[in-house]
Design a protein around this motif. Sequence first.
Motif, PDB file in Angstrom:
ATOM      1  N   SER A  65     -27.424  83.106  88.649  1.00  0.00           N
ATOM      2  CA  SER A  65     -27.062  82.258  89.789  1.00  0.00           C
ATOM      3  C   SER A  65     -27.950  81.026  89.844  1.00  0.00           C
ATOM      4  O   SER A  65     -27.480  79.923  90.135  1.00  0.00           O
ATOM      5  N   ALA A  66     -29.218  81.208  89.559  1.00  0.00           N
ATOM      6  CA  ALA A  66     -30.142  80.073  89.558  1.00  0.00           C
ATOM      7  C   ALA A  66     -29.746  79.067  88.481  1.00  0.00           C
ATOM      8  O   ALA A  66     -29.740  77.855  88.733  1.00  0.00           O
ATOM      9  N   ARG A  67     -29.394  79.553  87.293  1.00  0.00           N
ATOM     10  CA  ARG A  67     -28.949  78.649  86.212  1.00  0.00           C
ATOM     11  C   ARG A  67     -27.748  77.831  86.657  1.00  0.00           C
ATOM     12  O   ARG A  67     -27.694  76.618  86.444  1.00  0.00           O
ATOM     13  N   LEU A  89     -31.198  85.197  88.139  1.00  0.00           N
ATOM     14  CA  LEU A  89     -31.359  84.106  87.185  1.00  0.00           C
ATOM     15  C   LEU A  89     -30.059  83.449  86.764  1.00  0.00           C
ATOM     16  O   LEU A  89     -30.009  82.236  86.580  1.00  0.00           O
ATOM     17  N   ALA A 139     -31.018  77.235  94.398  1.00  0.00           N
ATOM     18  CA  ALA A 139     -31.299  77.745  93.048  1.00  0.00           C
ATOM     19  C   ALA A 139     -32.734  78.237  92.931  1.00  0.00           C
ATOM     20  O   ALA A 139     -32.999  79.244  92.284  1.00  0.00           O
ATOM     21  N   ARG A 140     -33.658  77.545  93.576  1.00  0.00           N
ATOM     22  CA  ARG A 140     -35.060  78.001  93.555  1.00  0.00           C
ATOM     23  C   ARG A 140     -35.194  79.361  94.219  1.00  0.00           C
ATOM     24  O   ARG A 140     -35.927  80.223  93.730  1.00  0.00           O
ATOM     25  N   SER A 141     -34.520  79.552  95.325  1.00  0.00           N
ATOM     26  CA  SER A 141     -34.561  80.852  96.012  1.00  0.00           C
ATOM     27  C   SER A 141     -33.972  81.937  95.129  1.00  0.00           C
ATOM     28  O   SER A 141     -34.511  83.040  95.046  1.00  0.00           O
ATOM     29  N   GLN A 142     -32.872  81.633  94.482  1.00  0.00           N
ATOM     30  CA  GLN A 142     -32.249  82.600  93.582  1.00  0.00           C
ATOM     31  C   GLN A 142     -33.187  82.942  92.427  1.00  0.00           C
ATOM     32  O   GLN A 142     -33.293  84.099  92.036  1.00  0.00           O
ATOM     33  N   GLN A 143     -33.891  81.939  91.927  1.00  0.00           N
ATOM     34  CA  GLN A 143     -34.843  82.169  90.845  1.00  0.00           C
ATOM     35  C   GLN A 143     -35.948  83.114  91.317  1.00  0.00           C
ATOM     36  O   GLN A 143     -36.293  84.059  90.631  1.00  0.00           O
ATOM     37  N   ASP A 175     -36.654  71.823  87.064  1.00  0.00           N
ATOM     38  CA  ASP A 175     -36.798  73.224  87.470  1.00  0.00           C
ATOM     39  C   ASP A 175     -36.019  74.152  86.539  1.00  0.00           C
ATOM     40  O   ASP A 175     -36.517  75.216  86.154  1.00  0.00           O
TER      41      ASP A 175
END
Length: 85
Positions: free
Chosen positions: A13-15, A11, A2-6, A35
């Motif tokens: 995907s990160a959520r 966003l 998720a951090r990488s996606q962010q 995060d």
Amino acid sequence: LARSQQRLGELDSARRGFAAVADAGGPLADQALYDGGTMENKLGDFAAAAAMLERLVNRYPKSALVPRAQLARAYSFYKLENSPG
């Protein structure tokens, strides 16, 4: 992930990634809530940020992230109270 996606600007995907880790309740759940909450603050979704950070404080009161989460949550509430609209 998720951090990488962010970082890549993915966003949605990160959520979903932060939520999945938090919902799983494993050893990284508190970090995922932190995060995710701080990401929502940066994006201006202060209600979502406050909810995630409150969940961290309530579910993981002994987490080392609680003081930072409380500060970030206070920021969320401040912005909610002082936002036009």
